[in-house]
Design an enzyme around this catalytic site. Structure first.
Site, PDB file in Angstrom:
ATOM      1  N   CYS A 128       0.852  -1.185   0.000  1.00 25.82           N
ATOM      2  CA  CYS A 128       0.000   0.000   0.000  1.00 25.82           C
ATOM      3  C   CYS A 128       0.890   1.238   0.000  1.00 25.82           C
ATOM      4  CB  CYS A 128      -0.909  -0.004   1.237  1.00 25.82           C
ATOM      5  SG  CYS A 128      -2.100   1.347   1.256  1.00 25.82           S
ATOM      6  N   HIS A 157       3.627   8.112   7.212  1.00 26.94           N
ATOM      7  CA  HIS A 157       2.922   7.859   5.950  1.00 26.94           C
ATOM      8  C   HIS A 157       1.638   8.662   5.851  1.00 26.94           C
ATOM      9  CE1 HIS A 157      -0.008   5.543   8.158  1.00 26.94           C
ATOM     10  NE2 HIS A 157      -0.489   4.917   7.109  1.00 26.94           N
ATOM     11  N   HIS A 186      -8.352   4.566   0.942  1.00 28.47           N
ATOM     12  CA  HIS A 186      -7.798   4.691  -0.405  1.00 28.47           C
ATOM     13  C   HIS A 186      -8.531   5.796  -1.166  1.00 28.47           C
ATOM     14  CE1 HIS A 186      -6.279   0.235  -0.296  1.00 28.47           C
ATOM     15  NE2 HIS A 186      -5.610   1.038   0.505  1.00 28.47           N
ATOM     16  N   HIS A 245       4.210   2.470   1.561  1.00 32.59           N
ATOM     17  CA  HIS A 245       4.323   2.766   2.991  1.00 32.59           C
ATOM     18  C   HIS A 245       3.844   1.595   3.848  1.00 32.59           C
ATOM     19  CE1 HIS A 245       0.277   5.067   2.266  1.00 32.59           C
ATOM     20  NE2 HIS A 245      -0.002   3.841   2.670  1.00 32.59           N
ATOM     21  N   GLY A 280      -2.582  14.143   4.118  1.00 25.47           N
ATOM     22  CA  GLY A 280      -3.483  14.399   5.230  1.00 25.47           C
ATOM     23  C   GLY A 280      -4.782  13.650   4.989  1.00 25.47           C
ATOM     24  N   HIS A 338      -3.861   6.806  -3.707  1.00 26.33           N
ATOM     25  CA  HIS A 338      -3.435   5.961  -2.589  1.00 26.33           C
ATOM     26  C   HIS A 338      -4.107   4.597  -2.714  1.00 26.33           C
ATOM     27  CE1 HIS A 338      -4.058   5.079   2.009  1.00 26.33           C
ATOM     28  NE2 HIS A 338      -3.039   4.383   1.531  1.00 26.33           N
ATOM     29  N   SER A 353      -1.716  17.936   2.280  1.00 26.77           N
ATOM     30  CA  SER A 353      -0.797  16.829   2.066  1.00 26.77           C
ATOM     31  C   SER A 353       0.549  17.414   1.677  1.00 26.77           C
ATOM     32  CB  SER A 353      -1.309  15.894   0.966  1.00 26.77           C
ATOM     33  OG  SER A 353      -2.538  15.306   1.330  1.00 26.77           O
TER      34      SER A 353
END
Length: 411
Positions: free
Chosen positions: A82, A340, A175, A284, A317, A192, A323
């Protein structure tokens, strides 16, 4: 005992636990979990803890676990590989359409998302996986197929997982795929996700095999999810092979999604644009062999990012929060790692109990995203203060870009 930037957790004779958590709350249950991990006999030097740390399954999310001669499958977890991907574009904020809902819809059509099966989506397919994968999926799968076939010869059950049809799909939970603006108004695409169904199957299978090994050899553990595989055994070698493939799948998954996200954006944004080479694709949630303090060791990052000197990484974030694109400082004490993300302060169940839909709508004002009760568990208030998290790790990374999302797609 304290140093300039990290604190030492009292582990009563176990390996040290160095925590970059000043100014960030850490739950007592997470501290106990960290102490349990530090008691494992194969921990090398110390456990490093990132400021987004919180309770996880087996091992703590936001921890870096170096090991000699063993690996803990549950520390890597089931979302193997991930991670994050971000790409800067030549677009500016003024180039985005006035109606960001059109851009969000285009991305949702281009990237299957959510849990499969769930409901029927745009073209009659399940939302979480492809019905007929596009050519970008086929091309990426060809680079993965031979190794996967070899894994299936050893572990036939993997053949029946979601693999090929999950390549280039987002999933659910935390995600996401986003359109962001940086401090100069340039547009970024960010996403993500990890290894999806096949990674989950690999992780679940080897976690159970590790537990079986512990029972076979009558090994007592402070937590059964710290069950480990010992170097030199078949299960260890097979796990290293399988987890390595799953991490390749996860990286390819993000590559395919980014390709399709960019293509979708071009159908909505009138101005021609390119994406910069400043793209970052980083895990991460993974394990790999690295060299630290004069030894080759297996380093498990469970919710942590590699931050070697000059290496670019991504620290997102929550929905509605900032972020960061960061550059590593190569701090050896953290095993060249950083956080992460922001890190949860409460469970998903607690967030749904505590917050209302109205609060979620207010917290995500200005972001084109889902505003329904099924995403309240992702409300920004369920996460730590990202500014405090970044301040606590200022000796691990420097901020290169600060991003703020304007579109967010979640499963």
């Amino acid at each position: 005992m304290k140093s300039e930037h990290y604190e030492l957790l009292d582990t009563e004779g176990a390996r040290p636990v160095k925590m970059w958590t000043r100014g960030v709350p850490v739950e007592e249950a997470a501290k106990q979990q960290l102490a349990n991990t530090a008691r494992m006999p194969f921990i090398y030097k110390h456990v490093a803890v990132m400021p987004d740390v919180h309770l996880g399954k087996g091992s703590t999310i936001g921890s870096v676990i170096p090991t000699l001669g063993a690996v803990i499958p549950a520390a890597v977890g089931v979302d193997i590989g991930c991670g994050m991907m971000a790409a800067k574009t030549t677009l500016s904020a003024n180039d985005l359409p006035d109606n960001l809902g059109r851009l969000r819809s285009a991305i949702e059509r281009a990237i299957p998302h959510g849990i499969s099966p769930r409901t029927r989506s745009f073209k009659g397919r399940d939302e979480g996986s492809w019905d007929k994968p596009p050519s970008a999926v086929d091309a990426a799968w060809m680079q993965l197929k031979d190794e996967f076939d070899a894994l299936c010869l050893k572990w036939p059950k993997l053949r029946h997982t979601n693999n090929y049809k999950h390549l280039g799909t987002l999933g659910s939970g935390n995600h996401f795929a986003e359109v962001c603006l940086d401090e100069e108004g340039f547009v970024w695409f960010m996403l993500h996700s990890g290894s999806r169904g096949v990674g989950n199957a690999i992780g679940t299978m080897f976690i159970e095999l590790a537990k079986q090994d512990m029972r076979t050899h009558f090994i007592n553990l402070p937590d059964q999810d710290l069950a480990y595989l010992k170097q030199g055994t078949r299960h260890y070698d097979d796990y290293v092979e399988a987890v390595g493939w799953a991490q390749k799948f996860a990286r390819a998954n993000r590559d395919v999604m980014m390709h399709n996200l960019v293509a979708a954006a071009r159908t909505v944004i009138a101005k021609p644009f390119e994406t910069h080479v400043e793209a970052v694709n980083c895990h991460h949630n993974y394990v790999q062999m690295e060299h630290h303090f004069g030894r080759d060791v297996m380093v498990t990052r469970k919710g942590a990012v590699s931050a070697r000197t000059g290496e670019l990484g991504i620290i997102p974030g929550s929905m509605g929060a900032k972020s960061f694109i960061v550059r590593g400082k190569g701090n050896p004490e953290s095993f060249t790692s950083c956080s992460h993300g922001a890190g949860r302060t409460m469970s998903r169940t607690e967030a749904k109990r505590r917050f209302t839909l109205e609060e979620h709508i207010t917290a995500t004002r200005g972001v084109e995203c889902r505003k329904d009760i099924n995403v309240i568990d992702e409300i920004p208030m369920a996460y730590k203060d990202i500014d405090a998290v970044m301040h606590a790790q200022r000796d691990l990374v420097e901020v290169v870009h600060t991003l703020k999302q304007v579109v967010c797609v979640k499963g």
